[in-house]
Design a protein around this motif. Structure first.
Motif: not given
Length: 417
Positions: A33-47, A330-344
């Motif tokens: 029964x681990x307890x946690x509390x909500x947090x407030x801060x910046x929030x991002x939704x990414x793919x 060309x042909x270099x591998x990339x890591x792409x972070x698509x920012x879907x939403x960004x909440x301050x």
């Protein structure tokens, strides 16, 4: 040892075992029964996806463009310079297998020899035929003179003999006239026959010239200055030495424009609904993790496809790279972070705290000394957390796991708006 002492010892052991079990189960329940509390801060939704760099524009280095017209459908690449080689205009890039073309050249030479023989034979036949026709005309002229003399000599003979001489003369005149017409026809026939064999001979010679000209195209050079990049087949494999080049797609390699690059990636069918054109993208390079680039989504495929070594459908997404960097290849591998939403700033909880019941989202909330199922409204979710817009506050305590008596806990719904 007496019987009473044995019974007493057994009772003590049973009591110690029960105490140990109780303490252990209490510790387990307390750890579960681990307890946690909500947090407030910046929030991002990414793919987040992996992609591959490629130039948006490139010049194709093509093999023979007239191969199909000459009956050659596939050509094997014998030599191909290494990918990434810098070349100047006119420098050697690749060489194709000429064995099929060489065989066609030999066949064309034999066909020319045969056509020349037929041409000479036709010329002799026409010469002989016209010579015979001319001799026949000369003989008929002599025959006409004879008939004319005979007619003159028979004018004092009996009327029947005179009439016979006239008939013979008319026959001879008609035969001469017909022979002259036949001679003109023979000339036209000879001319037509000669044109036919001459056309066939010319066709064979043209074929040989086309083959000899095509031989030069089997040595492929760079049309402009640039870096050689291999093209990919339909299955994603690179076209290298030993690969086949189709007459319909004779491209051997490309010279990309390195000043305008894009990352091509594939997003699974679960996340593709989040991706739209124009979204900002953070781009990293596997070859240089310290370098960070930016970009934007320029296109999202409407139809999914089955990629090699993949069981699920994916959708192609193209990302424009904003920065022009000389180190990009060309042909270099990339890591792409698509920012879907960004909440301050937002109130969020771990996804492990979030549960559903009858399509309603809820959390296990401590209410005084008891626990309740508290309904919540979920605004956004990313891979780890979820924004809660209603139902809890920052000071609430939430259970991270499902309690053992969850079915007996009351369900607190949100008030209707």
């Amino acid at each position: 040892m007496t019987k009473r002492q044995i019974i007493l010892a057994l009772c003590i052991l049973v009591g110690l075992a029960g105490s140990a079990w109780y303490l252990n189960s209490s510790a387990d329940n307390q750890s579960e029964n681990i307890l946690v509390q909500p947090k407030v801060g910046p929030f991002r939704v990414t793919v987040t996806t992996a992609g591959e760099l490629q130039a948006k524009n490139s010049i194709e280095i093509q093999g023979p463009t007239n191969a199909r017209r000459n009956g050659i459908w596939n050509m094997k690449i014998l030599k191909l310079i290494p990918e990434g080689t810098e070349v100047d205009s006119g420098e050697f890039v690749a060489e194709l297998d000429k064995s099929e073309l060489t065989s066609k050249i030999e066949d064309a030479q034999l066909a020319i020899d045969k056509a020349e023989s037929q041409y000479e034979q036709a010329k002799l036949d026409c010469t002989l035929s016209l010579a015979n026709a001319r001799n026949d005309l000369i003989n008929r002229h002599f025959s006409l003179e004879e008939k004319e003399l005979y007619k003159e000599q028979s004018q004092y003979e009996a009327p029947s003999i005179v009439r016979q001489a006239e008939i013979d003369l008319e026959k001879t005149q008609r035969a001469l006239k017909q022979a002259r017409a036949n001679y003109q026809t023979n000339i036209l026939q000879a001319q037509a026959k000669m044109r036919e064999v001459e056309a066939e001979l010319s066709k064979r010679k043209n074929n040989l010239r086309d083959y000899e000209k095509l031989v030069q195209e089997f040595r492929i050079t760079a049309p402009e200055k640039g870096m050689v990049i291999y093209v990919r087949e339909w299955d994603g494999k690179k076209r290298t030495e030993g690969s086949q080049v189709s007459a319909w797609q004779p491209t051997v390699a490309t010279l990309p424009d390195l000043s305008d690059m894009e990352s091509v990636t594939y997003v699974n069918e679960v996340d593709i609904q989040k991706v739209t054109k124009g979204q900002v993208v953070e781009i990293g390079l596997d070859a240089d993790p310290q370098k960070q680039l930016t970009g934007s989504v320029t296109s999202v495929a409407n139809i999914g496809e089955q990629r090699p070594n993949s069981d699920s459908k994916v959708f192609e997404v193209r990302i424009q790279v904003n920065e022009a960097d000389s180190t990009l290849r060309p042909a270099m591998t990339t890591s792409n972070t698509i920012i879907v939403a960004n909440v301050d700033s937002a109130l969020f909880i771990p996804l492990e705290c979030l549960h559903t019941q009858d399509s309603l989202s809820f959390v296990y909330l401590r209410n005084g000394g008891d626990w309740v199922k508290q309904q919540v409204n979920v605004a956004l979710m990313n891979e780890d957390d979820a924004i809660i817009s209603d139902g809890i506050k920052l000071t609430d305590e939430l259970m991270l796991s499902v309690p053992a008596d969850s079915d007996e806990l009351p369900f607190e719904t949100l008030p209707r708006p």
